[in-house]
Design an enzyme around this catalytic site. Structure first.
Site, PDB file in Angstrom:
ATOM      1  N   THR A  18       7.513 -10.369  -6.341  1.00 11.14           N
ATOM      2  CA  THR A  18       7.863  -9.771  -4.962  1.00 11.14           C
ATOM      3  C   THR A  18       6.920 -10.879  -3.981  1.00 11.14           C
ATOM      4  OG1 THR A  18       6.817  -7.936  -3.373  1.00 11.14           O
ATOM      5  CG2 THR A  18       5.508  -8.197  -5.242  1.00 11.14           C
ATOM      6  N   TYR A  60      -0.240  -3.685  -5.094  1.00 11.50           N
ATOM      7  CA  TYR A  60       0.974  -3.874  -5.637  1.00 11.50           C
ATOM      8  C   TYR A  60       1.296  -5.216  -5.667  1.00 11.50           C
ATOM      9  CZ  TYR A  60       6.077  -4.661  -5.377  1.00 11.50           C
ATOM     10  OH  TYR A  60       7.534  -4.777  -5.754  1.00 11.50           O
TER      11      TYR A  60
END
Ligand code: UDP
Length: 327
Positions: A117, A141
């Site tokens: 990501t 995350y």
């Protein structure tokens, strides 16, 4: 038979990847714990229910299907939740991925495609982020995904497990045929939340922060169509099959849109008002995340074809009105 083990194949991006893999002649084997995924979304190959934290179950599935590659989508992915419950993210994402990597190595599977990501880059104001940009994640995350990238590099050195890492920017849209689409419970992503607000399925959308240092005060993101994104994964798999070396690729468009611009486009596409109010910043959000994605275009031959904001919202709106999975 060319089986590909798709973790998270019952989820939003994984299910689209299964469709693309099948179209490219592979057999996608979905491995999913169904905590955030939907069995209804598994339409393109076999399904094996299981959890990445269960190593014995993983070994069983590797032995049964002897996959030529792993595509690893399964992860917890909510930025806000990762800030309030970081342990959950480190355990599920990092320990689960480590199990999967070790199981792949033990089974002699040497090709690994990983969904990472742009959140691994963190907040780097006014920079277009390319694959060489430094990685300073600002939420758990992103930190968990960066850790998995590191693990993959170590296992390449020790065990010749070659990898392609894709760093996604903001994924939106849905399969134009309506076979699969985006359906999270709870939903936290901007586009589906906005479409829900438009047709009254939920209250007004809250804009998280209007005091960012951007032209209209709202966060800027780079949106990429899920179908273009999964096409890149098939190209990444072929890259590894061709014996090419491990590589990192960003997947975005290079164009950033603010939250207010996404609202404006949604109003145009749906021809309906978008009820919204202005709220506080969401912890963990970066001001601006825009991709430099030339590497995927130049080296993989990636051709994003549906990644205009208008097309993404059009496809998401069609799915929103016609598609659903049974909860
Ligand atoms: N966002 C928002 N309201 C919402 C959900 C998201 O304003 O209800 C904003 C969020 O702050 C971010 C952008 O929309 O700037 C995209 O957020 P999303 O959760 O879709 O993806 P993320 O960027 O966190 O991966």
């Amino acid at each position: 038979m060319s089986n590909v083990l798709v973790t998270g194949g019952a989820g939003y991006i994984g299910s689209h990847a299964c469709k693309a893999l099948k179209a490219a002649g592979f057999t996608p084997v979905t491995f999913d714990n169904l905590i955030t995924g939907w069995q209804d979304a598994v339409k393109f190959g076999p399904f094996e229910q299981g959890d990445l934290l269960d190593r014995a179950r993983l070994d069983e599935v590797f032995a049964k299907y002897k996959p030529i590659a792993v595509m690893h989508f399964a992860a917890l992915s909510q930025v806000g939740e990762s800030m309030s419950e970081p342990g959950k993210y480190w355990r599920n994402n990092v320990s689960g991925s480590l199990n999967l990597i070790e199981a792949a190595v033990a089974a002699g599977c040497e090709n690994f495609v990983f969904s990472s990501t742009c959140a691994t880059y963190g907040d780097q104001d006014n920079v277009v982020l390319d694959e060489n940009s430094a990685q300073y994640p600002v939420n758990a995350y992103g930190a968990s995904k960066r850790a998995i990238e590191d693990i993959l590099r170590d296992f390449e050195a020790s065990n010749d497990l070659r990898h392609v890492i894709f760093r996604y920017f903001n994924v939106a849209g849905a399969d134009p045929d309506g076979d699969v689409g985006e359906f999270h419970q709870p939903e936290t992503h901007l586009v589906p939340l906005m479409l829900d607000a438009i047709d009254g399925k939920r209250d007004a959308l809250t804009i998280f922060g209007t005091d960012y240092d951007t032209p209209d005060g709202t966060c800027i993101r780079d949106y990429v169509h899920v179908c273009d994104l999964v096409d890149a994964h098939v190209l990444g798999l072929k890259w590894l099959q061709d014996g090419k070396g491990s590589r990192v690729f960003n997947l975005g468009t290079g164009s950033g849109f603010s939250v207010r611009e996404v609202i404006d486009h949604s109003r145009e596409v749906t021809n309906k008002a978008v009820p919204f109010n202005e709220g506080a910043r969401r912890p963990g959000d970066c001001t601006k995340l825009v991709s430099g994605s030339q590497r995927a275009i130049d080296e993989l031959g990636w051709k994003p074809e549906r990644s205009t904001l208008k097309q993404m919202i059009t496809d998401a709106w069609r799915w929103h009105q016609t598609g659903h999975y049974d909860a």
